[in-house]
Write a protein that holds these residues in place. Structure first.
Motif, short mmCIF file in Angstrom:
data_model
loop_
_atom_site.label_atom_id
_atom_site.label_comp_id
_atom_site.label_asym_id
_atom_site.label_seq_id
_atom_site.Cartn_x
_atom_site.Cartn_y
_atom_site.Cartn_z
N GLN A 96 12.78 12.13 14.30
CA GLN A 96 11.92 12.28 13.13
C GLN A 96 12.60 13.17 12.10
OE1 GLN A 96 8.17 13.76 14.52
NE2 GLN A 96 7.65 11.90 15.64
N LEU A 97 12.79 12.62 10.90
CA LEU A 97 13.48 13.36 9.85
C LEU A 97 12.51 14.09 8.94
CD1 LEU A 97 16.33 10.84 8.97
CD2 LEU A 97 16.43 12.87 10.41
N ASP A 98 11.79 13.37 8.08
CA ASP A 98 10.87 14.04 7.17
C ASP A 98 9.72 13.09 6.83
OD1 ASP A 98 12.26 12.22 5.71
OD2 ASP A 98 12.96 13.59 4.18
N ARG A 99 8.73 13.62 6.16
CA ARG A 99 7.57 12.83 5.75
C ARG A 99 7.70 12.53 4.26
NH1 ARG A 99 3.60 12.80 9.54
NH2 ARG A 99 2.02 12.23 8.02
N ARG A 100 7.49 11.27 3.90
CA ARG A 100 7.62 10.83 2.52
C ARG A 100 6.26 10.40 1.99
NH1 ARG A 100 13.15 7.12 2.26
NH2 ARG A 100 14.58 8.70 3.07
N PRO A 101 5.73 11.13 1.00
CA PRO A 101 4.44 10.73 0.42
C PRO A 101 4.61 9.54 -0.52
CG PRO A 101 5.26 12.68 -0.68
CD PRO A 101 6.23 12.39 0.43
N THR A 146 0.83 -1.20 0.00
CA THR A 146 0.00 0.00 0.00
C THR A 146 0.87 1.25 0.00
OG1 THR A 146 -1.65 -1.20 1.29
CG2 THR A 146 -1.86 1.20 1.19
N PRO A 147 0.64 2.17 -0.94
CA PRO A 147 1.35 3.46 -0.87
C PRO A 147 0.68 4.40 0.13
CG PRO A 147 0.02 3.35 -2.86
CD PRO A 147 -0.15 2.03 -2.17
N GLN A 148 1.46 5.05 0.95
CA GLN A 148 0.92 6.02 1.90
C GLN A 148 2.03 6.96 2.35
OE1 GLN A 148 -0.28 4.35 5.72
NE2 GLN A 148 0.94 2.53 5.34
N THR A 149 1.63 8.07 2.97
CA THR A 149 2.59 9.03 3.50
C THR A 149 3.07 8.55 4.86
OG1 THR A 149 1.50 10.85 2.34
CG2 THR A 149 2.94 11.42 4.19
N VAL A 150 4.38 8.47 5.02
CA VAL A 150 4.94 7.95 6.27
C VAL A 150 5.94 8.95 6.84
CG1 VAL A 150 4.63 5.54 5.62
CG2 VAL A 150 6.76 6.70 5.04
N GLN A 151 6.11 8.87 8.15
CA GLN A 151 7.12 9.65 8.84
C GLN A 151 8.40 8.83 8.91
OE1 GLN A 151 6.89 12.96 10.57
NE2 GLN A 151 9.05 12.55 10.22
N VAL A 152 9.50 9.39 8.41
CA VAL A 152 10.77 8.68 8.41
C VAL A 152 11.48 8.93 9.73
CG1 VAL A 152 12.98 8.41 7.27
CG2 VAL A 152 10.94 8.85 5.92
N TYR A 153 11.92 7.86 10.38
CA TYR A 153 12.60 7.93 11.66
C TYR A 153 14.04 7.45 11.53
CZ TYR A 153 7.87 7.97 13.70
OH TYR A 153 6.58 8.26 14.03
N ARG A 154 14.83 7.88 12.50
CA ARG A 154 16.12 7.25 12.78
C ARG A 154 16.06 6.83 14.24
NH1 ARG A 154 20.44 5.61 9.46
NH2 ARG A 154 20.47 6.91 7.59
N SER A 155 16.24 5.55 14.49
CA SER A 155 16.08 5.02 15.84
C SER A 155 17.43 4.75 16.47
CB SER A 155 15.25 3.74 15.81
OG SER A 155 13.96 3.98 15.30
N GLY A 156 17.49 4.98 17.78
CA GLY A 156 18.70 4.71 18.53
C GLY A 156 18.37 4.46 19.99
N ILE A 157 19.38 4.14 20.75
CA ILE A 157 19.25 3.92 22.19
C ILE A 157 19.93 5.07 22.91
CG2 ILE A 157 19.82 2.38 24.11
CD1 ILE A 157 19.75 0.08 22.17
N GLY A 158 19.23 5.64 23.90
CA GLY A 158 19.77 6.80 24.58
C GLY A 158 19.70 6.68 26.09
#
Length: 408
Positions: free
Chosen positions: A310-315, A63-75
């Motif tokens: 949170q980096l950017d939103r990709r449609p 399914t194509p959809q707009t998503v929020q692109v993350y970078r995950s880490g441990i802090g």
């Protein structure tokens, strides 16, 4: 001339051997025929090899959809500021103005040292200043009189100059006295130890009655600022370019979200305040820091958290359920289903997996069917079948469950 008959063919032993040979030949012939008949019957009765049954799986569409692109880490949660409260002068600790573990405000009294010695030194400095000020007033009056007499030729210029020098000397003395008074006041103020910031105090390190020194290393108490609070975390070095790109495109700071260790509960949302100016060459990571408002104290210094930057939103990003992603020795892949319900193994590139959804940018197209359950039974080319949807009543409940419930 009489002819003698052939005795070989009529000999009884020869006749018996012939009979045995004929019998053996008959037995062999009968046995071969029986074997041929049995083998033919067995072959005729042998069924065809059964076909491989279809594999029952569950599928979902790409399914194509707009998503929020993350970078995950441990802090790790860290105090935004930490202060070890120490005495700046030597003296006896008279009283403590805080309770261990309480929140304190900037300027709140934390400790009181015995002030009597410094109060006496202040009074002495003030008295010296008052004495010198009186002498200066008299010297100025004499200078005024000498100046008047000089205009009347009743005094010499030397007398006037000498008096001016005395006035200047006394003015400098009064200035020194004022400095001594100010110094004594500052020293006296050090007997009242106040909180330099809003925060929470820890354990009391010195009890009232003890003599404290300015050289003590442990201090009286440690204050941590926990609202706002910081979260320090690391990301792989390849994240630096993505972060810089997004920061250049937007004037707003990037959003940082903190979750608990399980990743199920969100603890707070903050903003990125630091992208370190150097990559750690030993680990290949870069250090970052986020600032979080923490009025409910859901974040605590020393706590381990999962962090999403949170980096950017990709449609129109291609998404599949996270359960569809399989990991092999060399790559990630999915089991896709073609129009003939045949399964095939397709390598894919996963951008991120978050909230049960995987974002894929290579290997799939919109509308494809991928297997989300039952992959362990599949082989390339296997035929798949999906379970029929459960029967629904008009109210949306499972018809079988409704029927069994009504019969009880």
């Amino acid at each position: 001339m009489t002819t003698t008959a052939d005795t070989t063919t009529t000999h009884p032993l020869f006749q018996r051997r012939s009979t045995w040979l004929a019998a053996a030949t008959l037995v062999v012939g009968l046995g071969g025929g029986a074997w041929a008949l049995t083998h033919h019957a067995a072959n005729a009765a042998k069924p065809d090899a059964p076909k491989t049954p279809p594999v029952q799986v569950t599928t979902a569409r790409v399914t194509p959809q707009t998503v929020q692109v993350y970078r995950s880490g441990i802090g790790t949660v860290a105090s935004m500021a930490t202060v070890t409260v120490k005495a700046r002068i030597d003296g006896q600790l008279d009283k403590v103005g805080f309770v261990e573990g309480q929140d304190v405000k900037a300027g709140q009294l934390l400790a009181q040292l015995d002030p009597r010695t410094l109060q006496a030194q202040l009074a002495q400095a003030q008295a010296t200043k008052a004495k010198d000020q009186a002498t200066l007033v008299n010297a100025r009056a004499d200078l005024k009189r000498y100046t008047t007499l000089l205009s009347q030729d009743a005094a010499t210029q030397q007398q006037v100059d000498t008096q001016k020098a005395l006035v200047n000397q006394l003015e400098a003395t009064v200035q020194n006295d004022a400095a001594q008074v100010q110094f004594a006041e500052v020293q006296l103020s050090f007997t009242r130890i106040s909180s330099p910031m809003n925060g929470r105090v820890g354990a009391r390190l010195v009890d009232p009655g003890n003599i404290v020194h300015a050289t003590d290393t442990s201090g009286l108490v440690v204050i941590n600022q926990i609202d706002p609070i910081a979260v320090q975390f690391t990301l792989p070095e390849d994240a630096v370019q993505d972060i810089n790109r997004v920061q250049q495109q937007s004037a707003q700071p990037l959003s940082v979200v903190a979750f608990d260790r399980s990743g199920a509960q969100m603890l707070g949302t903050g903003k990125l305040i630091l992208l370190n100016n150097q990559i750690d060459t030993t680990s290949g990571t870069v250090q970052l820091k986020g600032s979080f408002a923490n009025p409910q104290h859901t974040l605590w210094p020393g706590q381990y958290v999962n962090v999403r930057l949170q980096l950017d939103r990709r449609p129109d990003s291609l998404t599949v359920p996270a359960a569809a992603i399989q990991r092999g020795q060399d790559n990630t892949y999915v089991w896709a289903v073609d129009a003939e319900n045949k399964a095939e193994n397709l390598p894919v590139h996963v951008v991120q997996i978050a909230d049960g959804t995987a974002v894929v940018d290579k290997g799939l197209t919109a509308g494809q069917r991928v297997v989300v359950d039952g992959q362990y039974k599949l082989k390339p080319g296997a035929t798949i079948v999906e379970p029929p949807p459960a029967a629904k009543n008009a109210d949306g409940k499972d018809g079988k469950k409704a029927a069994s419930g009504s019969s009880n």
